[in-house]
Write an enzyme that holds these catalytic residues in place. Structure first.
Site, PDB file in Angstrom:
ATOM      1  CB  CYS C 130     -63.537 -25.773  11.305  1.00  0.00           C
ATOM      2  SG  CYS C 130     -63.908 -25.821  10.516  1.00  0.00           S
ATOM      3  CB  CYS C 133     -63.211 -27.536   6.429  1.00  0.00           C
ATOM      4  SG  CYS C 133     -63.490 -25.869   6.250  1.00  0.00           S
ATOM      5  CB  SER C 134     -59.775 -28.478   8.692  1.00  0.00           C
ATOM      6  OG  SER C 134     -59.440 -28.105   7.590  1.00  0.00           O
ATOM      7  CB  CYS C 135     -61.644 -22.535  10.153  1.00  0.00           C
ATOM      8  SG  CYS C 135     -62.128 -22.339   8.138  1.00  0.00           S
TER       9      CYS C 135
END
Lengths: 103, 101, 228
Positions: C130, C133-135
């Site tokens: 991602c 961000c941090s999906c």
């Protein structure tokens, strides 16, 4: 120049650091606070992201993952009038006075 | 929770598309490195809430068509050094795509 | 990668949270001795206290949400992968109706995000990142590891995926097609890695011990029978 969160392909040779940091309790609490605020319809994940993306670029670069979450949750709660900046200032200062500051 | 909509998806598998080269001031999930790049639609994957409005207090309705789009890595990175067959996949809302040749 | 590393998601059971007499949470003894508060940490704790005092949220509500994280562990994903390796019908259902199959298997996907399952083969390697961000499929893999959220992974995964994989010990043949999947919002991706050779006749439970978190992100191969 891409926005500060838009990291794909930015030049870096830094190897992937596979070490996990030990989670602090406040980080666990912040992660789950966001979940609770979502369940209560106060703040959704898109707002969390938007709040993170609005962090000053220098702070974004230097802060840790959940420090960014903390900043974003504050942005959204203040914007929605759920909490005021002044009361967060006051309470945070009281907590820091009681617990100490990083050296 | 799916909204009723009459809008038929504008693209289908195999269509060549160009990603809009725009940087709107509001929250959006289209990374910089695919803007103004050409790719191929792999599939229409469904209707999804609009995160661009949900991020700013909106309901995210109406839901919007979303597509999985494939790019050749060599089209994204001029000096891509790994393998010419490598790909990048990403899911994009319809309004970020224009038909390309 | 050791088995311990696989199962250590960074989370500790809720009853393992240390508090002093004031109820002040602190880090594990011997790990970080000084529980001093950074600015953003103090503001996060301040917001929690204020929200409880104002009745916006209930006391204990966040602790309850924290405890639910203990159910989100990489062995969830490993169970699904091992079953997909063993049961062709299940594999097809998992690939074609991923979210329904995940729910039927007893796992709870987070905040309405859809789950997509991608299968690695001798010809294709999917690797998930991602960049924004941090999906991450937390229902199946737990919270994302630090490296997944790091600037270096988010930057490099899209420009030099094979080099990144080699840092995780995976050297791909040149003719394998790499598909980097930039997971950017409404969908979360779980990768079914290739079943290791020499595992014919293994039970699902045995197979699951080979399925590492990193292999389900697509950056590494699963363990081989000799390395469990």
């Amino acid at each position: 120049m891409p926005a500060v969160h838009d990291r794909g392909g930015l030049p870096t040779d830094e190897p992937i650091d596979r070490q996990e940091h030990e989670w602090a309790d406040w980080e666990r609490q912040t992660q789950s606070l966001r979940t609770v605020l979502d369940q209560r319809g106060i703040m959704n994940v898109d707002e969390l992201r938007r709040g993170i993306e609005s962090i000053d670029p220098a702070e974004y670069e230097s802060s840790t993952y959940f420090e960014r979450w903390s900043a974003s949750i504050e942005t959204i709660l203040v914007e929605k009038g759920v909490l005021s900046r002044a009361e967060i200032d006051e309470r945070a200062q009281a907590l820091r006075d009681r617990w100490g500051y990083p050296g | 929770m799916r909204a009723v909509t009459d809008a038929a998806p504008a693209f289908s598998a195999g269509d060549r598309v160009l990603v809009r080269d725009e940087t709107p001031p509001h929250h959006h999930r289209t990374p910089w490195y695919i803007k103004a790049r050409r790719g191929r639609v792999l599939e229409f994957i469904g209707m999804y809430l609009n995160s661009e409005t949900r991020a700013h207090g909106g309901s995210g309705l109406p839901e919007l068509p979303m597509y999985r789009v494939e790019f050749d890595q060599t089209d994204l990175w001029p000096d891509y050094a790994e393998s010419p067959s490598d790909k990048l996949w990403i899911d994009l809302y319809e309004h970020w795509l224009v038909r390309a040749r | 990668m050791s088995k311990g590393e696989f199962y250590d998601t960074g989370w500790r059971p809720n009853d393992d949270v240390h508090r002093d007499e004031d109820g002040r949470p602190h880090d594990h003894p011997g790990v970080q001795e000084d529980a001093v508060l950074g600015v953003r940490a103090s503001r996060a704790l301040a917001m929690h206290e204020l929200l409880v005092e104002k009745g916006v949220i209930n006391d204990g509500e966040v602790d309850e949400a924290i405890s639910r994280w203990s159910e989100r562990v990489p062995s969830n994903g490993a169970t699904l992968v091992a079953k997909a390796w063993s049961d062709p019908e299940f594999r097809t259902r998992l690939l074609e109706h991923p979210k329904e199959t995940v729910v039927e298997s007893g796992f709870v996907p987070e905040h309405n995000a859809d789950i997509i399952v991608l299968e690695n083969t001798s010809q294709v390697q999917h690797m998930v990142v991602c960049t924004l961000c941090s999906c991450y499929p937390t229902a199946l893999l737990g919270p994302p590891p630090d490296w997944y959220k790091s600037f270096s992974y988010r930057s490099r995964a899209v420009t030099e995926p094979r080099k990144v994989m080699s840092e995780f010990g995976l050297e791909l043949e040149h003719d394998v097609e790499v598909r980097v999947v930039d997971s950017n919002s409404e969908l979360r991706f779980l990768v079914i890695p290739r079943r290791p050779e020499g595992t014919e006749g293994w039970s699902e439970a045995q197979l699951a011990t080979l399925v590492t978190r990193d292999s389900m992100i697509g950056v590494a191969a699963p363990l081989t029978p000799g390395r469990v």
